[in-house]
Design a protein around this motif. Structure first.
Motif, PDB file in Angstrom:
ATOM      1  N   GLU A  95      -4.879   1.133   0.911  1.00 44.22           N
ATOM      2  CA  GLU A  95      -5.317   0.255   2.001  1.00 44.22           C
ATOM      3  C   GLU A  95      -6.379   0.939   2.860  1.00 44.22           C
ATOM      4  O   GLU A  95      -7.329   0.292   3.315  1.00 44.22           O
ATOM      5  N   GLY A  96      -6.218   2.260   3.070  1.00 42.52           N
ATOM      6  CA  GLY A  96      -7.224   2.984   3.843  1.00 42.52           C
ATOM      7  C   GLY A  96      -8.561   3.030   3.136  1.00 42.52           C
ATOM      8  O   GLY A  96      -9.615   2.875   3.765  1.00 42.52           O
ATOM      9  N   ILE A  97      -8.534   3.214   1.814  1.00 42.93           N
ATOM     10  CA  ILE A  97      -9.781   3.237   1.047  1.00 42.93           C
ATOM     11  C   ILE A  97     -10.444   1.862   1.066  1.00 42.93           C
ATOM     12  O   ILE A  97     -11.658   1.742   1.285  1.00 42.93           O
TER      13      ILE A  97
ATOM     14  N   LEU B 268      -4.371  -7.663  -1.315  1.00 45.67           N
ATOM     15  CA  LEU B 268      -3.222  -8.303  -0.678  1.00 45.67           C
ATOM     16  C   LEU B 268      -2.711  -9.479  -1.495  1.00 45.67           C
ATOM     17  O   LEU B 268      -1.538  -9.859  -1.390  1.00 45.67           O
ATOM     18  N   GLY B 269      -3.579 -10.038  -2.335  1.00 49.80           N
ATOM     19  CA  GLY B 269      -3.166 -11.133  -3.205  1.00 49.80           C
ATOM     20  C   GLY B 269      -2.433 -10.666  -4.446  1.00 49.80           C
ATOM     21  O   GLY B 269      -2.058 -11.481  -5.296  1.00 49.80           O
ATOM     22  N   GLY B 270      -2.245  -9.347  -4.558  1.00 50.57           N
ATOM     23  CA  GLY B 270      -1.480  -8.812  -5.672  1.00 50.57           C
ATOM     24  C   GLY B 270      -2.307  -8.286  -6.820  1.00 50.57           C
ATOM     25  O   GLY B 270      -1.747  -7.838  -7.839  1.00 50.57           O
ATOM     26  N   GLU B 271      -3.615  -8.332  -6.707  1.00 52.25           N
ATOM     27  CA  GLU B 271      -4.463  -7.854  -7.804  1.00 52.25           C
ATOM     28  C   GLU B 271      -4.466  -6.334  -7.854  1.00 52.25           C
ATOM     29  O   GLU B 271      -4.531  -5.658  -6.825  1.00 52.25           O
TER      30      GLU B 271
ATOM     31  N   TYR C  32       6.798   7.432  -4.231  1.00 54.01           N
ATOM     32  CA  TYR C  32       5.585   7.617  -3.431  1.00 54.01           C
ATOM     33  C   TYR C  32       4.854   6.291  -3.191  1.00 54.01           C
ATOM     34  O   TYR C  32       3.674   6.288  -2.844  1.00 54.01           O
ATOM     35  N   GLU C  33       5.575   5.183  -3.361  1.00 50.38           N
ATOM     36  CA  GLU C  33       4.922   3.871  -3.262  1.00 50.38           C
ATOM     37  C   GLU C  33       4.346   3.634  -1.873  1.00 50.38           C
ATOM     38  O   GLU C  33       3.215   3.134  -1.726  1.00 50.38           O
ATOM     39  N   GLU C  34       5.101   3.998  -0.848  1.00 50.75           N
ATOM     40  CA  GLU C  34       4.629   3.756   0.523  1.00 50.75           C
ATOM     41  C   GLU C  34       3.369   4.567   0.808  1.00 50.75           C
ATOM     42  O   GLU C  34       2.386   4.044   1.360  1.00 50.75           O
ATOM     43  N   GLU C  35       3.395   5.849   0.440  1.00 51.35           N
ATOM     44  CA  GLU C  35       2.216   6.704   0.685  1.00 51.35           C
ATOM     45  C   GLU C  35       1.014   6.224  -0.129  1.00 51.35           C
ATOM     46  O   GLU C  35      -0.128   6.246   0.355  1.00 51.35           O
ATOM     47  N   ARG C  36       1.270   5.751  -1.367  1.00 54.55           N
ATOM     48  CA  ARG C  36       0.177   5.266  -2.217  1.00 54.55           C
ATOM     49  C   ARG C  36      -0.435   4.008  -1.618  1.00 54.55           C
ATOM     50  O   ARG C  36      -1.666   3.862  -1.579  1.00 54.55           O
ATOM     51  N   ASN C  37       0.388   3.101  -1.144  1.00 55.28           N
ATOM     52  CA  ASN C  37      -0.129   1.870  -0.537  1.00 55.28           C
ATOM     53  C   ASN C  37      -0.967   2.182   0.702  1.00 55.28           C
ATOM     54  O   ASN C  37      -2.014   1.560   0.932  1.00 55.28           O
TER      55      ASN C  37
END
Length: 686
Positions: free
Chosen positions: A204-206, A220-223, A195-200
């Motif tokens: 990102e929407g939030i 986006l910097g990985g944090e 579910y990684e794609e849906e979670r991302n």
């Protein structure tokens, strides 16, 4: 609404809320058949409000208690079902999904602070569903989406979510997804790589809705963003109305119900966060904007009115400010609905008891604070849309927009006793239904009920009959007009000399047609005193009276000039009444000599519809003898048509336009002018 018993195992009585922050008013919105009422039943049973969930097909649900709803197996009116989740009271407001009852939907939107949009996993998103979404978006209502009926054999949750995203636009993002074990995956906290794609996408929407502008760069910097921060931003975005989480539920298996309850309690706004409608004094002077303060000035609104056979009139009320208490006087104000049969009124009344409504059941509570919903009984003057306030400071809330009823239904009582029952029941119906307009047409002598559509008309007629008024329907007649097509001369002679006081009056007139909309002109060209001056107004009065009564077709005559050119009088037997009769006879003689033609009313029509149906609707308007004035793009995918159409062709247009456009087309109309009726139709009319 109004019964004190239950056939569905209702549990103990209601408890009043003290703090508006502990209230959530959530309206269930969605197309007919999407599962709103079934979902409400599952939530009521899951929270212990009822001992078992009712069934729409069996007719024993809490919300569909109206006999018409049981018969049609769909909601026809707004209903309230309060539930508890922790220390939060959630007022579920179930609304009809069928277009005929959009007035009930708008009342629900007025009473609510957020909308739970229910779609079926087996149906997809149709154009009518998109129209309902736009209804909510228009009033800026925070929304979440529930994909219901996931147990259906044709259910496809992923496809339904994609359909919602395509139909409703940005901000519609799944928060939960079904897993392989029959449960749900919380995308916000899962670390399952599937579910990684849906979670991302969710995160990102939030973050895009967050007020922290550095959050996206950090992500986006990985944090790894703290879950508490994400949840807080999610709840803020939902309450603001810019983010719409999607979750699947199943009313029968209970899938997703705990998560849904938690989401409504945590993410939906309380009354403290929802802007209140504008308020004025009853004199129209604007007042300071109110807040949902239990200690503020009392301002409440009647969002629905029902008449119960046991307890009488029941008013469903949303308290916006102050606290409503029993055994206290209140002021009831209703302004601005005279065109719908609701005359302006300002009356002081007394609140006897306050109830928490549970469908048709009323459970007494000691008070109702700002932000909560309650029911009041026996407010004899209260109608839907009225404002309830303190007598020492009467206030008036800005009314919500109501759709115009466009389907006329002419009703006729079967007997004299039915006439009395009809008159008594009509007042109750109009008081409770602002989408119903009552017209007593003085020209056609018909009693016409203007309804939203056939389903609405069916409910109205059923309620009339249930109240003891046996009525039949008849074809609606359109009020026509007559006019002269060419100049005509008329001679009127009224002479009676037999016995008693005689009558003597003679007059000659010339009738000329005038341009449409000119009305009536009377010209005096008497010379030499052929008719004494005091009798010339009598001739005009007789002519006017005959114009109103009509001539060959019995319809009022318009757009003519009548010139009085000659006549005779008698020194003893002439009188005002005699010359009125002579004027009337002269006009009839002119009509016999020159003939008259019929005119029909023409309305200016504005149709709003999706582009896909443009050709079909244009062709239909042409078949109705309509004249298209122009078309213009209103918004992406929608066109507005302006046309002129004879009123006789619009009697059932509300139903037929809905059929032509799959329920997505709407129209408005206003009178424009009278035009000549085609000869073939004129022959039928005569």
């Amino acid at each position: 609404m109004g019964s004190k018993h239950s056939e569905n195992g209702h549990s103990a009585g209601a408890v009043a809320v003290d703090d508006p922050a502990k209230v959530r008013n959530v309206v269930l919105v969605g197309p007919s058949g999407s599962g709103k009422t079934t979902l409400a039943e599952a939530l009521l049973a899951g929270t212990g409000v009822v001992t078992r969930a009712g069934s729409v097909t069996e007719g024993n649900t809490v919300c569909d208690h109206d006999p018409a709803a049981v018969r049609q197996q769909r909601s026809v009116g707004l209903a309230v079902a309060p539930i508890r989740h922790g220390d939060i009271k959630i007022n579920l407001i179930d609304t009809p999904g069928y277009a005929d009852f959009v007035g009930e939907l708008r009342a629900g939107l007025r009473a609510a602070d957020a909308a739970l949009f229910v779609v079926s996993a087996a149906e997809g998103v149709d154009a009518a569903t998109i129209t309902l979404w736009e209804e909510c978006a228009t009033v800026g209502m925070p929304r979440a989406v529930v994909v219901a009926r996931t147990d259906h054999q044709r259910a496809d949750v992923a496809a339904e979510i994609a359909s919602c995203q395509a139909a409703f636009g940005a901000g519609v993002v799944p928060l939960y997804l079904p897993d392989d074990d029959g449960g749900l995956v919380n995308l916000l906290i899962t670390d399952d790589p599937r579910y990684e794609e849906e979670r991302n996408t969710l995160i990102e929407g939030i973050i895009a809705e967050s007020e922290d502008e550095t959050l996206m760069d950090r992500y986006l910097g990985g944090e790894d963003i703290d879950q508490g921060t994400l949840i807080a931003d999610l709840e803020t975005a939902v309450a603001r109305g810019s983010f719409h989480p999607v979750m699947p539920v199943c009313a029968l298996t209970g899938l997703g119900l705990p998560e849904l309850l938690d989401g409504m309690a945590r993410a939906f706004p309380s009354p403290l966060e929802h802007p209140l409608p504008e308020v004025t004094g009853v004199d129209g002077i604007p007042q300071p904007r109110l807040e949902a303060d239990p200690n503020g000035p009392l301002v409440a609104e009647v969002v629905r009115t029902a008449v119960d056979s046991y307890v009488g009139r029941v008013s469903l009320v949303r308290v916006f400010s102050g606290t409503l208490r029993p055994e206290r006087p209140v002021h009831v104000s209703g302004h601005g609905m005279a065109d719908r049969g609701h005359e302006d009124h300002d009356v002081d009344e007394r609140v006897a008891h306050i109830y928490s409504p549970l469908g048709a059941n009323l459970r007494e509570v000691p008070y109702c604070v700002a932000g909560d919903l309650c029911a009041l009984t026996k407010l004899s003057s209260a109608e839907t849309g009225d404002t309830v306030s303190a007598p020492e400071k009467p206030l008036l809330m800005a009314p919500w927009e109501m759709p115009e009823p466009l389907l006329p239904v002419a009703v006729v009582p079967r007997s004299r006793s039915d006439e009395d029952n009809l008159a008594r029941n009509l007042g109750k119906l109009v008081a409770g239904d602002p989408t119903l307009r009552l017209e007593r047409n003085a020209e056609t002598h018909q009693l016409v009920l203007w309804c939203m559509g056939e389903a609405h008309a069916d409910v109205v007629l059923a309620r009339l009959r249930a109240g003891g008024a046996e009525v039949d329907t008849e074809p609606v007649r359109v009020a026509l007009r007559e006019t002269f097509g060419s100049q005509a001369k008329g001679h009127g002679r009224h002479v009676k000399q037999s016995g008693g006081h005689g009558q003597y009056a003679v007059c000659d007139i010339i009738v000329d047609p005038l341009p449409r909309g000119s009305g009536f002109e009377f010209v005096d060209k008497i010379v030499g005193g052929a008719i004494p001056n005091q009798f010339i107004p009598s001739v005009e009065k007789g002519v006017r009276a005959q114009l109103e009564r009509g001539l060959q077709g019995g319809h009022p005559v318009v757009d003519v000039r009548v010139t009085l050119v000659d006549g005779k009088a008698h020194s003893v037997d002439s009188s005002d009444a005699a010359f009125q009769t002579a004027g009337s006879l002269a006009l009839k003689d002119a009509a016999a000599n020159g003939g008259t033609s019929l005119l029909e009313p023409v309305d200016e029509v504005t149709v709003r519809l999706p582009d896909d149906h443009l050709g079909t609707v244009l062709g239909d308007l042409s078949s109705r003898r309509g004249r298209v004035l122009g078309t213009e793009a209103e918004s992406p995918g929608y066109t507005v048509i302006r046309a002129e159409v004879p009123e006789t062709e619009l009697l059932r247009y509300a139903v037929e336009l809905r059929s032509l456009t799959s329920g997505t087309g709407t129209y408005t109309r206003r009178f424009s002018r009278y035009d000549p009726l085609p000869h073939a139709l004129a022959v039928q009319a005569k």
